[in-house]
Design an enzyme around this catalytic site. Sequence first.
Site, PDB file in Angstrom:
ATOM      1  N   ASP A 188      -2.731  -7.815   7.424  1.00 45.00           N
ATOM      2  CA  ASP A 188      -1.621  -6.957   7.024  1.00 45.00           C
ATOM      3  C   ASP A 188      -1.691  -5.569   7.638  1.00 45.00           C
ATOM      4  O   ASP A 188      -0.718  -4.819   7.582  1.00 45.00           O
ATOM      5  CB  ASP A 188      -1.523  -6.862   5.496  1.00 45.00           C
ATOM      6  CG  ASP A 188      -2.805  -6.365   4.844  1.00 45.00           C
ATOM      7  OD1 ASP A 188      -3.818  -6.220   5.553  1.00 45.00           O
ATOM      8  OD2 ASP A 188      -2.804  -6.138   3.621  1.00 45.00           O
ATOM      9  N   GLY A 229      -3.621 -10.664  -2.015  1.00 44.49           N
ATOM     10  CA  GLY A 229      -3.737  -9.232  -2.256  1.00 44.49           C
ATOM     11  C   GLY A 229      -3.298  -8.371  -1.097  1.00 44.49           C
ATOM     12  O   GLY A 229      -3.660  -7.199  -1.010  1.00 44.49           O
ATOM     13  N   LYS A 233       0.566  -6.865  -3.216  1.00 45.04           N
ATOM     14  CA  LYS A 233       0.862  -5.439  -3.302  1.00 45.04           C
ATOM     15  C   LYS A 233       2.368  -5.160  -3.421  1.00 45.04           C
ATOM     16  O   LYS A 233       2.778  -4.150  -3.982  1.00 45.04           O
ATOM     17  CB  LYS A 233       0.311  -4.735  -2.059  1.00 45.04           C
ATOM     18  CG  LYS A 233      -1.214  -4.736  -1.953  1.00 45.04           C
ATOM     19  CD  LYS A 233      -1.846  -3.877  -3.027  1.00 45.04           C
ATOM     20  CE  LYS A 233      -3.323  -3.629  -2.748  1.00 45.04           C
ATOM     21  NZ  LYS A 233      -4.151  -4.825  -2.872  1.00 45.04           N
ATOM     22  N   ASP A 293      -7.845   0.097  -6.217  1.00 44.24           N
ATOM     23  CA  ASP A 293      -8.050   0.268  -4.778  1.00 44.24           C
ATOM     24  C   ASP A 293      -6.886   1.016  -4.149  1.00 44.24           C
ATOM     25  O   ASP A 293      -5.758   0.978  -4.642  1.00 44.24           O
ATOM     26  CB  ASP A 293      -8.223  -1.096  -4.103  1.00 44.24           C
ATOM     27  CG  ASP A 293      -7.044  -2.023  -4.358  1.00 44.24           C
ATOM     28  OD1 ASP A 293      -6.572  -2.058  -5.510  1.00 44.24           O
ATOM     29  OD2 ASP A 293      -6.583  -2.701  -3.419  1.00 44.24           O
ATOM     30  N   ASP A 294      -7.176   1.672  -3.047  1.00 43.46           N
ATOM     31  CA  ASP A 294      -6.167   2.330  -2.209  1.00 43.46           C
ATOM     32  C   ASP A 294      -5.305   3.315  -2.995  1.00 43.46           C
ATOM     33  O   ASP A 294      -4.068   3.280  -2.943  1.00 43.46           O
ATOM     34  CB  ASP A 294      -5.280   1.275  -1.521  1.00 43.46           C
ATOM     35  CG  ASP A 294      -6.074   0.326  -0.656  1.00 43.46           C
ATOM     36  OD1 ASP A 294      -7.208   0.669  -0.297  1.00 43.46           O
ATOM     37  OD2 ASP A 294      -5.570  -0.772  -0.351  1.00 43.46           O
ATOM     38  N   ASN A 315      -8.985 -12.859   1.119  1.00 48.15           N
ATOM     39  CA  ASN A 315      -7.658 -12.258   1.169  1.00 48.15           C
ATOM     40  C   ASN A 315      -7.156 -12.469   2.596  1.00 48.15           C
ATOM     41  O   ASN A 315      -7.450 -11.678   3.479  1.00 48.15           O
ATOM     42  CB  ASN A 315      -7.741 -10.765   0.835  1.00 48.15           C
ATOM     43  CG  ASN A 315      -6.398 -10.069   0.922  1.00 48.15           C
ATOM     44  OD1 ASN A 315      -5.379 -10.608   0.517  1.00 48.15           O
ATOM     45  ND2 ASN A 315      -6.389  -8.859   1.456  1.00 48.15           N
ATOM     46  N   TYR A 368     -14.591   0.599  -2.825  1.00 46.42           N
ATOM     47  CA  TYR A 368     -14.838  -0.846  -2.879  1.00 46.42           C
ATOM     48  C   TYR A 368     -15.595  -1.373  -1.660  1.00 46.42           C
ATOM     49  O   TYR A 368     -15.738  -2.571  -1.487  1.00 46.42           O
ATOM     50  CB  TYR A 368     -13.525  -1.607  -3.053  1.00 46.42           C
ATOM     51  CG  TYR A 368     -12.453  -1.312  -2.016  1.00 46.42           C
ATOM     52  CD1 TYR A 368     -12.478  -1.906  -0.759  1.00 46.42           C
ATOM     53  CD2 TYR A 368     -11.398  -0.463  -2.309  1.00 46.42           C
ATOM     54  CE1 TYR A 368     -11.499  -1.648   0.181  1.00 46.42           C
ATOM     55  CE2 TYR A 368     -10.404  -0.197  -1.380  1.00 46.42           C
ATOM     56  CZ  TYR A 368     -10.456  -0.791  -0.137  1.00 46.42           C
ATOM     57  OH  TYR A 368      -9.478  -0.530   0.790  1.00 46.42           O
TER      58      TYR A 368
END
Length: 723
Positions: free
Chosen positions: A243, A25, A56, A132-133, A271, A177
């Site tokens: 990341d 993810g 992503k 999310d995001d 993740n 989250y």
Amino acid sequence: MSKPSSAKGQARSETRRFISGVVEGFYGRPWTMEQRTELFKREQKWGLNTYLYAPKDDYKHRMYWRDLYSAEEAEQLMALISAAKLHNVEFIYAISPGLDITFSNPKEVSALKRKLDQVREFGCRAFSLLFDDIETEMCPADKQAFSSFAHAQVAVTNEVYQHLGEPETFLFCPTDYCAAFCTPNVSQSSYLNTVGEKLLPGIDILWTGPKVVSHKISVESIEEVSSVLKRAPVIWDNIHANDYDPQRLFLGPYKDRPTELIAKLRGVLTNPNCEFYPNFVAIHTLATWCKATADGGPRDVEMGDEEQDPCYSPQKALTLALTDWLQEFLSTDQPGARLKKESSDEEPMQTDMGESSYVPGPGENPLYTAEPLTLDDLKLLSDLFYLPYEHGPTARTMLQELDWLKNNSCAATAETDMVMLFIHSFTNTDNVVHMLCSSVTNNGVLQTAEWCSRAQQFDDMCDAVVQMFNRLSNAPNRSILYDLYNYICDIKSGVGLARAYVKTLGGQGRPSAQLMNDDPEPWGFRGGLSGEFQRMLPGHGNRDLFRHPPMTAVYCIRPYCPEDKMEVQKIFREMQREGEDKVPTMTQPPLICDSLSAGEVSPSPQCALVLEDEIGTCGYALALIDAKPAAAKIQRPMSDSVFEEFPSVITVQVLPRVTDPSPAKRMIGRLLSSIRSSGSRGVFCELRQGDRRMLDFYTKLGSFKPIEMAGLPQDILAMATSL
């Protein structure tokens, strides 16, 4: 008659297996199909059961979520789903429509269903909707249709879930989250409460813990969010994710999650690092954690004395993982590995086969022989690239030793330009920068036996890093090496600079002129434009592993000597003149410490420091172990109880051109340490109420608190700290 959804969901929750595995993810280059297949083999071998497909940067997962997969893409996904099934791993397909979906538009919801129907035709039976995001502001059409963002997400999620036949595994990722995103908090979050009340009970909810990258996840925090969500969450764990910073890699064990959580969670998915092969440790140790039992039954890893969890030892889990990983490094049958030269029936290019292999003669260089990688090498590698909130034991020792060697050095050869180079070199690479923010003293080059011994030990540790790098570089499995190479090159270079710095402190000559001259090679300072921007911002690094942020200028903190008396007096008078704009000096009552700054009373031995920048002396910190004589000198009445609790007095002053608070904090920290060593129980300072700058400084230190002192003039207050 079939059961209603709520009853079906509750019945299934009692029988479903604990979700454990990996979520792909992260942001960045997705893993290859071959790597994912290899992941499934590892998961099966280690007892994990789930893979969540959510890269992503798969355009059709997130940005172009409406687009159906092409025939070629469909073939790849079908092969991947089949491979997961072959290894008893549940493949969960995730889609992220939240960037631009209009929740109230039936055509948008139909497009989402159509996309998931296509994936279902590939053989997928488990799904996830991720929100999310994304931006939380709804478009005007959605504002008319839904009372809140949570209602919009829940309505679409429930509809899609029912359209797919209420699959056994269906995950929902909320926009809030983690606890840090909840307003005002988890229990009072209207968003989470809506999700908990309205989302169908058969749908599981993803949660990262207190933060996006959570240091620790407590049982209490999970019980709180479970109460709000009305179900146990599935942890999407970012403890090994990298990341967000391309200069970090995490090779430490899964830790700071008590095994008591297992009974209170629906599952855990890690993740991990963007690089596939370095994730061996992250996934292996998670698998060990998942096997832990709270009842004290059989387990793979026994508890160590240093651990608090009776069922799981992170350090022993790490050793198990590194032992298995070592065999992968030494294997040549991995994809992309360097194969040994095999015999062949083909005619060789070199036809002259009469000569035997080369043997060096007397006095010639021996042939290079690669040493095999060892378990100790991998333990060192893990220590150097441990976890987001901590370094491994060896890395911590190296940083502490470097700090001690710098602070206890008497070498005169380190100059300001060299210190600046080190700051540039280490910023954004690791936290050694914080150990190099003040220069060395100028009292000669003779070192104590202890200093020389510890310098040699530090050099040996640095050499171990270099040798580890060499053995890693020669490991047969090139696939793992290529994922690690940028990181190990970086740490080798950083350690090399620190090693050279210590040698210079020991009077062993200047390091390479190529590194230390005024025009160094670009590899001598890393960070690029991003590093330059960060160094120019105030407070950069204040959340790093070491609490002293790197400075944008170079400062030297050194012991006070008699020759500094005039400079200290000059600073004292300059700061007095600055205060005269508010209250004339002649009308101000004296402070006990004024006699120290004015040079009328000498500071106690080892209790005086000065601060220098490239212009000259810019600050000082002075102390008297026994403040009674100075108080008597200005006829200041003070009770014996105050002197008993806080017998010492200090004064700190820094010129306004020093905008970074870090050098003053480091200076006062060293001064307090010296006062404590003298046997003093506590220290106080006096401040004028109009001196807002120093009041703010002492307040932000945190350790100094206001105290009541009888006989203080009206505009003077006292602050103190116990030692």
